[in-house]
Scaffold this motif. Structure first.
Motif, PDB file in Angstrom:
ATOM      1  N   ARG A 172       0.844  -1.214   0.000  1.00 25.46           N
ATOM      2  CA  ARG A 172       0.000   0.000   0.000  1.00 25.46           C
ATOM      3  C   ARG A 172       0.874   1.257   0.000  1.00 25.46           C
ATOM      4  NH1 ARG A 172      -3.576   1.034   4.825  1.00 25.46           N
ATOM      5  NH2 ARG A 172      -3.405   3.238   4.306  1.00 25.46           N
ATOM      6  N   ALA A 173       1.935   1.201   0.804  1.00 25.62           N
ATOM      7  CA  ALA A 173       2.831   2.365   0.905  1.00 25.62           C
ATOM      8  C   ALA A 173       3.439   2.690  -0.458  1.00 25.62           C
ATOM      9  CB  ALA A 173       3.935   2.084   1.922  1.00 25.62           C
ATOM     10  N   ARG A 174       3.810   1.647  -1.196  1.00 32.94           N
ATOM     11  CA  ARG A 174       4.385   1.886  -2.530  1.00 32.94           C
ATOM     12  C   ARG A 174       3.329   2.454  -3.473  1.00 32.94           C
ATOM     13  NH1 ARG A 174       3.931  -0.577  -6.945  1.00 32.94           N
ATOM     14  NH2 ARG A 174       3.075  -2.463  -6.003  1.00 32.94           N
ATOM     15  N   GLU A 175       2.142   1.829  -3.435  1.00 29.11           N
ATOM     16  CA  GLU A 175       1.088   2.280  -4.358  1.00 29.11           C
ATOM     17  C   GLU A 175       0.672   3.724  -4.083  1.00 29.11           C
ATOM     18  OE1 GLU A 175      -0.825  -2.166  -5.011  1.00 29.11           O
ATOM     19  OE2 GLU A 175      -1.838  -0.759  -3.677  1.00 29.11           O
ATOM     20  N   GLU A 176       0.600   4.062  -2.791  1.00 25.66           N
ATOM     21  CA  GLU A 176       0.097   5.398  -2.431  1.00 25.66           C
ATOM     22  C   GLU A 176       1.213   6.431  -2.328  1.00 25.66           C
ATOM     23  OE1 GLU A 176      -2.034   4.849   1.223  1.00 25.66           O
ATOM     24  OE2 GLU A 176      -3.602   3.633   0.274  1.00 25.66           O
ATOM     25  N   GLY A 177       2.459   5.947  -2.290  1.00 26.11           N
ATOM     26  CA  GLY A 177       3.591   6.863  -2.115  1.00 26.11           C
ATOM     27  C   GLY A 177       3.553   7.546  -0.769  1.00 26.11           C
ATOM     28  N   SER A 178       3.071   6.826   0.256  1.00 27.86           N
ATOM     29  CA  SER A 178       2.950   7.455   1.577  1.00 27.86           C
ATOM     30  C   SER A 178       3.542   6.546   2.666  1.00 27.86           C
ATOM     31  CB  SER A 178       1.467   7.704   1.889  1.00 27.86           C
ATOM     32  OG  SER A 178       0.790   6.465   1.896  1.00 27.86           O
ATOM     33  N   ILE A 179       3.633   7.097   3.873  1.00 27.12           N
ATOM     34  CA  ILE A 179       4.050   6.277   5.019  1.00 27.12           C
ATOM     35  C   ILE A 179       2.777   5.653   5.581  1.00 27.12           C
ATOM     36  CG2 ILE A 179       5.106   6.285   7.316  1.00 27.12           C
ATOM     37  CD1 ILE A 179       6.714   8.755   6.426  1.00 27.12           C
ATOM     38  N   VAL A 180       2.742   4.335   5.618  1.00 22.33           N
ATOM     39  CA  VAL A 180       1.513   3.642   6.026  1.00 22.33           C
ATOM     40  C   VAL A 180       1.679   3.069   7.437  1.00 22.33           C
ATOM     41  CG1 VAL A 180       0.078   1.611   5.534  1.00 22.33           C
ATOM     42  CG2 VAL A 180       0.795   3.100   3.678  1.00 22.33           C
ATOM     43  N   PRO A 181       0.788   3.444   8.360  1.00 17.06           N
ATOM     44  CA  PRO A 181       0.857   2.846   9.700  1.00 17.06           C
ATOM     45  C   PRO A 181       0.502   1.356   9.617  1.00 17.06           C
ATOM     46  CG  PRO A 181      -0.854   4.549   9.574  1.00 17.06           C
ATOM     47  CD  PRO A 181      -0.336   4.358   8.192  1.00 17.06           C
ATOM     48  N   ILE A 182       1.153   0.544  10.417  1.00 20.15           N
ATOM     49  CA  ILE A 182       0.872  -0.899  10.395  1.00 20.15           C
ATOM     50  C   ILE A 182       0.066  -1.252  11.639  1.00 20.15           C
ATOM     51  CG2 ILE A 182       1.858  -3.228  10.333  1.00 20.15           C
ATOM     52  CD1 ILE A 182       4.288  -2.041   8.933  1.00 20.15           C
ATOM     53  N   MET A 183      -1.154  -1.695  11.411  1.00 17.49           N
ATOM     54  CA  MET A 183      -2.048  -2.076  12.514  1.00 17.49           C
ATOM     55  C   MET A 183      -1.886  -3.566  12.770  1.00 17.49           C
ATOM     56  SD  MET A 183      -3.286   0.690  13.230  1.00 17.49           S
ATOM     57  CE  MET A 183      -3.483   2.311  12.556  1.00 17.49           C
ATOM     58  N   MET A 184      -1.129  -3.909  13.802  1.00 15.46           N
ATOM     59  CA  MET A 184      -0.936  -5.332  14.088  1.00 15.46           C
ATOM     60  C   MET A 184      -2.145  -5.881  14.828  1.00 15.46           C
ATOM     61  SD  MET A 184       1.525  -6.877  12.907  1.00 15.46           S
ATOM     62  CE  MET A 184       2.935  -6.327  11.960  1.00 15.46           C
ATOM     63  N   PRO A 185      -2.686  -6.999  14.346  1.00 19.22           N
ATOM     64  CA  PRO A 185      -3.780  -7.611  15.094  1.00 19.22           C
ATOM     65  C   PRO A 185      -3.273  -8.128  16.439  1.00 19.22           C
ATOM     66  CG  PRO A 185      -3.073  -8.989  13.243  1.00 19.22           C
ATOM     67  CD  PRO A 185      -2.301  -7.727  13.145  1.00 19.22           C
ATOM     68  N   LYS A 186      -4.179  -8.232  17.420  1.00 20.88           N
ATOM     69  CA  LYS A 186      -3.772  -8.728  18.744  1.00 20.88           C
ATOM     70  C   LYS A 186      -3.535 -10.238  18.658  1.00 20.88           C
ATOM     71  CE  LYS A 186      -5.467  -8.791  23.534  1.00 20.88           C
ATOM     72  NZ  LYS A 186      -4.400  -9.640  23.900  1.00 20.88           N
ATOM     73  N   ARG A 187      -2.400 -10.662  19.218  1.00 20.26           N
ATOM     74  CA  ARG A 187      -2.060 -12.088  19.102  1.00 20.26           C
ATOM     75  C   ARG A 187      -2.909 -12.945  20.042  1.00 20.26           C
ATOM     76  NH1 ARG A 187       3.857 -13.215  20.422  1.00 20.26           N
ATOM     77  NH2 ARG A 187       3.086 -13.197  22.552  1.00 20.26           N
ATOM     78  N   PRO A 188      -3.626 -13.928  19.502  1.00 21.39           N
ATOM     79  CA  PRO A 188      -4.399 -14.819  20.384  1.00 21.39           C
ATOM     80  C   PRO A 188      -3.455 -15.620  21.288  1.00 21.39           C
ATOM     81  CG  PRO A 188      -4.959 -15.135  18.050  1.00 21.39           C
ATOM     82  CD  PRO A 188      -3.737 -14.286  18.087  1.00 21.39           C
ATOM     83  N   ALA A 189      -3.925 -15.943  22.485  1.00 23.34           N
ATOM     84  CA  ALA A 189      -3.078 -16.667  23.450  1.00 23.34           C
ATOM     85  C   ALA A 189      -2.561 -17.981  22.865  1.00 23.34           C
ATOM     86  CB  ALA A 189      -3.878 -16.940  24.717  1.00 23.34           C
ATOM     87  N   PHE A 190      -3.323 -18.551  21.944  1.00 25.35           N
ATOM     88  CA  PHE A 190      -2.921 -19.798  21.273  1.00 25.35           C
ATOM     89  C   PHE A 190      -1.504 -19.686  20.702  1.00 25.35           C
ATOM     90  CE2 PHE A 190      -2.973 -22.523  17.410  1.00 25.35           C
ATOM     91  CZ  PHE A 190      -3.407 -23.728  17.951  1.00 25.35           C
ATOM     92  N   TYR A 191      -1.114 -18.454  20.299  1.00 26.43           N
ATOM     93  CA  TYR A 191       0.203 -18.271  19.676  1.00 26.43           C
ATOM     94  C   TYR A 191       1.244 -17.669  20.618  1.00 26.43           C
ATOM     95  CZ  TYR A 191      -2.061 -19.512  15.318  1.00 26.43           C
ATOM     96  OH  TYR A 191      -2.741 -20.189  14.336  1.00 26.43           O
ATOM     97  N   ASP A 192       0.932 -17.580  21.917  1.00 27.21           N
ATOM     98  CA  ASP A 192       1.958 -17.108  22.848  1.00 27.21           C
ATOM     99  C   ASP A 192       3.098 -18.115  22.816  1.00 27.21           C
ATOM    100  OD1 ASP A 192       0.421 -15.011  23.469  1.00 27.21           O
ATOM    101  OD2 ASP A 192      -0.158 -15.682  25.474  1.00 27.21           O
ATOM    102  N   ASN A 193       4.332 -17.602  22.889  1.00 28.28           N
ATOM    103  CA  ASN A 193       5.486 -18.498  22.756  1.00 28.28           C
ATOM    104  C   ASN A 193       5.465 -19.640  23.738  1.00 28.28           C
ATOM    105  OD1 ASN A 193       6.565 -17.281  20.605  1.00 28.28           O
ATOM    106  ND2 ASN A 193       7.868 -15.890  21.777  1.00 28.28           N
ATOM    107  N   GLU A 194       5.098 -19.322  24.993  1.00 32.09           N
ATOM    108  CA  GLU A 194       5.135 -20.373  26.017  1.00 32.09           C
ATOM    109  C   GLU A 194       4.094 -21.442  25.725  1.00 32.09           C
ATOM    110  OE1 GLU A 194       4.057 -16.941  27.691  1.00 32.09           O
ATOM    111  OE2 GLU A 194       5.796 -16.746  26.395  1.00 32.09           O
TER     112      GLU A 194
END
Ligand code: NAD
Ligand code: ISE
Length: 341
Positions: free
Chosen positions: A314-336
């Motif tokens: 998107r940043a390339r297409e729009e020529g802008s700085i694009v904020p990255i909205m990271m989804p919240k990680r479900p506990a299923f994927y916690d490292n431990e």
């Protein structure tokens, strides 16, 4: 008992992985292969004493197959991975996990619903000795807090039908994953700068590209992607810290003094440059599947990489700085948690 593996996609890396599983990795064998290039797949099936299947779905659902390797083209990955989840089979899917964050999300949701960690993504740089040493140096605190990373990812020539979008989603996705792993944090924003394009690129392909990423703590990263560099396969990474720097070594090739020149070979592509990383990746994957405890890059890592790659696009297409909205990680994927299920 040998792990019986089915391989979907017997092109460049698929064949190399079949050779690896057969000749390098202990405790596993390739029993099934499939490719839409039937002639080549049948040749490989014969050479490696395995069985050719008409479709990837047949490989996944075969009773003869315990685990699956997906090495077909990027846009096929999501469908085959979802099929592996339906069949409740372990799968090592080559990067990228999918070609969009949306498809990755569906995969993580399906994996969570099935309640078992089945997916590993082929981000093999995490198994490379140089990157592992950089991670140890960062974690030791010797160079202080990392402040900037300068990275280069050059291919001699691109694969057929390579597009501007693929330079990020297919190629720079390696840096996106490995840098996040090195720093232990997600990204905050992305920007892409398009310099003058090489005349040696196919018409319409923007090459090189410069990808600028910022992490949540403010570390700044620049990645040069240049898929038509002509001279060889060149991957570099330098971390600049508060007190010092650390960088990837060049591949350990012999030096030759000849005709007034002191030189060493630069590999032509990824297959030799990262051969040890692929070998270790596969050895560990086979062992972890046998122990029913995956440790390698997860579907979540594949998802986060695609969220970032989509933002870069998107940043390339729009020529802008694009904020990255990271989804919240479900506990299923916690490292431990990963590995305990
Ligand atoms: P390739 O074109 O040489 O091989 C891909 C193969 O997939 C081809 O033989 C093609 O016929 C087959 N294929 C396509 N659709 C299929 C389908 N529906 N069912 C079965 N087979 C199908 O490409 P490659 O360089 O071997 O890349 C394969 C995958 O591996 C890609 O996803 C790529 O991103 C990844 N890759 C990863 C690395 C790495 O460093 N980890 C390196 C190279 C490639
Ligand atoms: C390829 O698919 C890979 O994953 C290689 O590691 C990368 O260098 C190349 O650019 C990709 O096309």
């Amino acid at each position: 008992m040998e792990l019986r593996i089915g391989v979907i996609g017997t092109g460049a890396i698929g064949e190399d992985h079949i050779r690896r599983i057969t000749n390098v990795v202990a405790g596993a064998k390739v029993v099934a292969v499939s490719d839409i290039n039937v002639e080549n797949a049948k040749r490989i099936a014969e050479e490696y004493n395995s069985v050719f299947y008409e479709t990837g779905e047949q490989v996944i659902h075969s009773k003869e197959v315990d685990a699956v390797v997906i090495a077909s083209w990027d846009p096929t990955h999501a469908h085959f991975v979802l099929e592996c989840i339906k069949a409740s089979k372990y799968v090592l899917c080559e990067k990228p996990l999918a070609t969009s964050a949306e498809d990755c999300k569906k995969i993580t949701e399906a994996e969570i619903a099935c309640g078992k960690h089945l997916i590993q993504v082929g981000f093999m740089r995490r198994f490379d000795k140089g990157y592992k040493q950089i991670k140890s140096v960062i974690e030791s605190g010797k160079i202080g807090e990392p402040l900037m990373l300068h990275c280069i990812h050059r291919n001699r020539i691109p694969g057929p039908k390579h597009t501007t979008v693929m330079s990020i989603k297919n190629s720079v996705i390696h840096e996106i994953d490995v840098i996040r792993w090195l720093l232990g944090e997600d990204y905050k924003s992305a920007q892409v700068i398009i310099p003058k394009s090489t005349r040696l690129a196919e018409e319409g392909l923007k090459d090189p590209q410069i990808i600028l990423l910022e992490t949540q703590s403010g570390v700044r990263i620049d990645v040069e992607s240049f898929v038509n560099c002509q001279y060889g396969y060149d991957v570099q990474c330098e971390v600049v810290g508060e007190k010092g720097t650390v960088r990837l070594p060049d591949p350990a090739n012999v030096r030759m003094r000849l005709k007034g020149v002191n030189s060493y070979e630069i590999y032509p592509d990824w297959s030799d440059r990262f051969i040890e990383a692929y070998d270790i990746e596969f050895m560990q994957w086979v062992n972890s599947v046998k122990q029913e405890t995956l440790f390698g890059p997860s579907a979540w890592d594949g998802y986060v990489a695609c969220v970032t790659a989509d933002a870069c696009t998107r940043a390339r297409e729009e020529g802008s700085i694009v904020p990255i909205m990271m989804p919240k990680r479900p506990a299923f994927y916690d490292n431990e948690e990963r590995g305990k299920r």
